[in-house]
Design a protein around this motif. Sequence first.
Motif, PDB file in Angstrom:
ATOM      1  N   PRO A 172      12.478  23.364 -35.874  1.00  0.00           N
ATOM      2  CA  PRO A 172      13.386  23.183 -34.731  1.00  0.00           C
ATOM      3  C   PRO A 172      12.767  22.431 -33.552  1.00  0.00           C
ATOM      4  N   LEU A 173      11.514  22.711 -33.228  1.00  0.00           N
ATOM      5  CA  LEU A 173      10.901  22.046 -32.086  1.00  0.00           C
ATOM      6  C   LEU A 173      10.533  20.589 -32.377  1.00  0.00           C
ATOM      7  N   ALA A 174      10.508  20.220 -33.661  1.00  0.00           N
ATOM      8  CA  ALA A 174      10.184  18.837 -34.039  1.00  0.00           C
ATOM      9  C   ALA A 174      11.421  17.949 -34.117  1.00  0.00           C
ATOM     10  N   ARG A 175      12.595  18.558 -34.100  1.00  0.00           N
ATOM     11  CA  ARG A 175      13.815  17.779 -34.321  1.00  0.00           C
ATOM     12  C   ARG A 175      14.084  16.729 -33.251  1.00  0.00           C
ATOM     13  N   PRO A 176      13.892  17.018 -31.969  1.00  0.00           N
ATOM     14  CA  PRO A 176      14.119  15.963 -30.971  1.00  0.00           C
ATOM     15  C   PRO A 176      13.195  14.763 -31.160  1.00  0.00           C
ATOM     16  N   ARG A 177      11.940  15.005 -31.509  1.00  0.00           N
ATOM     17  CA  ARG A 177      11.000  13.905 -31.701  1.00  0.00           C
ATOM     18  C   ARG A 177      11.412  13.057 -32.901  1.00  0.00           C
ATOM     19  N   GLU A 178      11.785  13.696 -34.003  1.00  0.00           N
ATOM     20  CA  GLU A 178      12.185  12.927 -35.177  1.00  0.00           C
ATOM     21  C   GLU A 178      13.468  12.149 -34.905  1.00  0.00           C
ATOM     22  N   ALA A 179      14.412  12.746 -34.175  1.00  0.00           N
ATOM     23  CA  ALA A 179      15.644  12.030 -33.823  1.00  0.00           C
ATOM     24  C   ALA A 179      15.316  10.797 -32.993  1.00  0.00           C
ATOM     25  N   GLY A 180      14.402  10.951 -32.041  1.00  0.00           N
ATOM     26  CA  GLY A 180      14.028   9.815 -31.210  1.00  0.00           C
ATOM     27  C   GLY A 180      13.348   8.710 -31.995  1.00  0.00           C
ATOM     28  N   LEU A 181      12.449   9.082 -32.898  1.00  0.00           N
ATOM     29  CA  LEU A 181      11.721   8.081 -33.663  1.00  0.00           C
ATOM     30  C   LEU A 181      12.621   7.297 -34.615  1.00  0.00           C
ATOM     31  N   LEU A 182      13.685   7.926 -35.106  1.00  0.00           N
ATOM     32  CA  LEU A 182      14.565   7.257 -36.053  1.00  0.00           C
ATOM     33  C   LEU A 182      15.686   6.473 -35.384  1.00  0.00           C
ATOM     34  N   THR A 183      15.907   6.701 -34.092  1.00  0.00           N
ATOM     35  CA  THR A 183      17.024   6.031 -33.420  1.00  0.00           C
ATOM     36  C   THR A 183      16.594   5.135 -32.268  1.00  0.00           C
ATOM     37  N   LEU A 184      15.356   5.244 -31.811  1.00  0.00           N
ATOM     38  CA  LEU A 184      14.839   4.386 -30.752  1.00  0.00           C
ATOM     39  C   LEU A 184      13.702   3.545 -31.304  1.00  0.00           C
ATOM     40  N   ASP A 185      13.679   2.262 -30.912  1.00  0.00           N
ATOM     41  CA  ASP A 185      12.674   1.334 -31.423  1.00  0.00           C
ATOM     42  C   ASP A 185      12.693   1.347 -32.948  1.00  0.00           C
ATOM     43  N   ALA A 186      13.881   1.422 -33.510  1.00  0.00           N
ATOM     44  CA  ALA A 186      14.040   1.532 -34.964  1.00  0.00           C
ATOM     45  C   ALA A 186      15.291   0.795 -35.412  1.00  0.00           C
ATOM     46  N   ALA A 187      15.247   0.264 -36.617  1.00  0.00           N
ATOM     47  CA  ALA A 187      16.408  -0.383 -37.233  1.00  0.00           C
ATOM     48  C   ALA A 187      16.740   0.346 -38.527  1.00  0.00           C
ATOM     49  N   LEU A 188      18.024   0.467 -38.814  1.00  0.00           N
ATOM     50  CA  LEU A 188      18.497   1.130 -40.034  1.00  0.00           C
ATOM     51  C   LEU A 188      19.266   0.125 -40.867  1.00  0.00           C
ATOM     52  N   ILE A 189      18.857  -0.037 -42.120  1.00  0.00           N
ATOM     53  CA  ILE A 189      19.588  -0.886 -43.055  1.00  0.00           C
ATOM     54  C   ILE A 189      20.154   0.011 -44.142  1.00  0.00           C
ATOM     55  N   ILE A 190      21.476   0.027 -44.244  1.00  0.00           N
ATOM     56  CA  ILE A 190      22.164   0.894 -45.199  1.00  0.00           C
ATOM     57  C   ILE A 190      22.571   0.060 -46.405  1.00  0.00           C
ATOM     58  N   ASP A 191      21.931   0.320 -47.532  1.00  0.00           N
ATOM     59  CA  ASP A 191      22.266  -0.371 -48.768  1.00  0.00           C
ATOM     60  C   ASP A 191      23.567   0.212 -49.317  1.00  0.00           C
ATOM     61  N   GLU A 192      24.410  -0.651 -49.868  1.00  0.00           N
ATOM     62  CA  GLU A 192      25.716  -0.220 -50.382  1.00  0.00           C
ATOM     63  C   GLU A 192      26.449   0.589 -49.309  1.00  0.00           C
ATOM     64  N   ALA A 193      26.607  -0.040 -48.145  1.00  0.00           N
ATOM     65  CA  ALA A 193      27.164   0.652 -46.982  1.00  0.00           C
ATOM     66  C   ALA A 193      28.580   1.172 -47.226  1.00  0.00           C
TER      67      ALA A 193
END
Length: 205
Positions: A172-193
Amino acid sequence: MLSPQQFGDFFAAVNSGASPHPWQQRLLERLAHDGRWPTDIVAPTGAGKSAVVECHVFANALSAVGQGARIPRRLALCVNRRALVDAHEDRAAAIAAALADSPAGVLGEVAAALGSLRTGDGSGAPLVTFSLRGGVHPTREWIDDPSGCTVLGVTPDMWGSRALFAGYGAAPLARPREAGLLTLDAALIIDEAHLSRQLTVTARS
């Protein structure tokens, strides 16, 4: 010093001498020019969409030496099949190994450029890779030093749950950090969107 024109040499060095397709070269040049990933990447099956990894890595290296725009440090390749997630991670890991083992030539230049992005004592790998899917315990390097160039292979559930502060398997205490790392300074490419439409809507929001 690295330049966008050397992308073909880098691509060949990590792909057994193969040259990039014209659309891959154009994508790299776009990233170097404005630092933004396109909204859609339209390429037929077999056209080398997985080579977005090479584009991400080389564009980060160009940015590090002042020859390209700043682009997101982290790239997440998302697909709803574990085997393909692992294939993306394997491809990225092979590139990471090539960079780590090449002190000279274009690979050496790219490795040195990516290494300059790292904070701390500079001992981290030029490229960090890992899978984020069920049944696999991810490395902590992407969390402990977010300054490095990183490639993630992820499933929709794993990325989406973390972006919404409810990551499967995350403390639970790690969730904000992981959310930030995956959504800030990050790009998401969805295959077969078209198979992950709600994730696309959520990510864009």
